[in-house]
Scaffold this motif. Sequence first.
Motif, PDB file in Angstrom:
ATOM      1  N   LYS A 290       0.844  -1.208   0.000  1.00  0.00           N
ATOM      2  CA  LYS A 290       0.000   0.000   0.000  1.00  0.00           C
ATOM      3  C   LYS A 290       0.878   1.257   0.000  1.00  0.00           C
ATOM      4  CE  LYS A 290      -2.866   1.407   3.361  1.00  0.00           C
ATOM      5  NZ  LYS A 290      -3.602   1.036   4.568  1.00  0.00           N
ATOM      6  N   GLN A 291       1.941   1.232   0.808  1.00  0.00           N
ATOM      7  CA  GLN A 291       2.845   2.389   0.855  1.00  0.00           C
ATOM      8  C   GLN A 291       3.471   2.633  -0.510  1.00  0.00           C
ATOM      9  OE1 GLN A 291       1.628   3.390   4.109  1.00  0.00           O
ATOM     10  NE2 GLN A 291       3.480   4.543   3.660  1.00  0.00           N
TER      11      GLN A 291
ATOM     12  N   LEU B 184       0.932   4.226  -2.788  1.00  0.00           N
ATOM     13  CA  LEU B 184       0.726   5.636  -2.449  1.00  0.00           C
ATOM     14  C   LEU B 184       1.844   6.487  -3.023  1.00  0.00           C
ATOM     15  CD1 LEU B 184      -0.411   5.483   1.315  1.00  0.00           C
ATOM     16  CD2 LEU B 184      -1.786   6.133  -0.680  1.00  0.00           C
ATOM     17  N   ASN B 185       3.072   5.970  -2.893  1.00  0.00           N
ATOM     18  CA  ASN B 185       4.232   6.705  -3.420  1.00  0.00           C
ATOM     19  C   ASN B 185       4.150   6.859  -4.931  1.00  0.00           C
ATOM     20  OD1 ASN B 185       5.378   7.132  -0.959  1.00  0.00           O
ATOM     21  ND2 ASN B 185       6.722   5.347  -1.039  1.00  0.00           N
TER      22      ASN B 185
ATOM     23  N   ASP C 174       1.410   6.810  -6.787  1.00  0.00           N
ATOM     24  CA  ASP C 174       0.317   7.717  -7.154  1.00  0.00           C
ATOM     25  C   ASP C 174       0.708   9.178  -6.959  1.00  0.00           C
ATOM     26  OD1 ASP C 174      -1.100   5.523  -7.698  1.00  0.00           O
ATOM     27  OD2 ASP C 174      -2.419   5.606  -5.945  1.00  0.00           O
ATOM     28  N   SER C 175       1.396   9.443  -5.832  1.00  0.00           N
ATOM     29  CA  SER C 175       1.696  10.849  -5.539  1.00  0.00           C
ATOM     30  C   SER C 175       3.074  11.259  -6.063  1.00  0.00           C
ATOM     31  CB  SER C 175       1.627  11.092  -4.037  1.00  0.00           C
ATOM     32  OG  SER C 175       2.621  10.317  -3.405  1.00  0.00           O
TER      33      SER C 175
END
Length: 336
Positions: free
Chosen positions: A237-238, A241-242, A244-245
């Motif tokens: 998940k981390q 997130l990285n 995506d952002s």
Amino acid sequence: MQCNALHEAGYDIVVYDNLSNSSHEAINRVSMLIGQPVEFIKGDIRDAESLKKIFSAHHFFGVIHFAGLKAVGESVAKPLLYYNNNVSGTITLLEVMKEHSVKNLVFSSSATVYGDPESLPIDESSKRSCTNPYGQRKLTVEHILEDLAVSDDSWNLIALRYFNPVGAHPSGEIGEDPNDIPNNLMSYIFQVAVGKLDKLIIFGNDCPTVDGTGVRDFIHVTDLAQGHVAALNYLDKQASLNEDSMTQNSVGFLPINLGTGKGTSVLELVSAFLDVSGQAIPYQFTDRRAGDIASRYASADKAKTLLGWQAELLITDMCQDTWRWQSMNPNGYNVS
Ligand code: UFG
């Protein structure tokens, strides 16, 4: 067992093991249970060339590192072996991971890093101290991981601190079959239940606990396996997130307890085993074992908050599944 849990969660796995304290039969049984062959490579984590070949041949998301020796007595008798396998082996693995830009790791740590706790339940910020070489080397590896996380923020390193794992796969097909003499409480209880030992020797009945016997946080190995899946999911998940952002927020070094949060005494475990197996467990009290801790159980809050994981299974499940595994496999994986 870990393979089953990872397979069910949708991960593709490669098992790398030198089989020094396990058997190829365990791999066969996992393959049978999941209905497809598990990719297995026999090798040692101290063998950099062998690791490099495997990392070159696969595109790994991460590594779950269980490749540690784990007998306290042996670690006292053979300290160099524990430095060599548990510490040097981990360094070799980390170097190869770095070379191949695989920066996600879940490491098998242990509640042993807390030594004799100052307060209960034990949370992850509790002071760490160990008295035996086995525990000290777990702590050494944690320090290495901490240093690594500080040196380079692209590493994501979770240390799962196990409390007292017991039980077996509910199918009765997979369980612990150590090559050396088993020495934890559950294996002694089992040996008494099947008549291999006359009685259980209980180390002390004068501890400041519910009934004077030692208290531990016993956790079912199936729950433990799910805890590893939750840790990998967290890293995954981390990473998403990285992506995506387009930022780099690393996990760094993250220690997490895997326990139930509940303490069970030696006598309570004996009583639960009797209920499940119907076998009498005669016992006798003796002096407290040198270096033994009276009581130890986890705060399991961090695992719940961060990983969304909590132990589900009860002491009766742990006894039931141990009894089934041992009864179905009196000679362990030695099927011939
Ligand atoms: N006990 C007995 N009789 C026995 C064996 C154990 O009374 O024959 C008692 C111990 O005194 C203790 C409790 O049962 O109160 C649990 O003992 P274990 O040896 O099963 O577990 P420990 O928590 O003492 O140690 C375990 C592992 C170690 C590891 C440690 C920390 O055995 O290898 O957890 O993770 F370092």
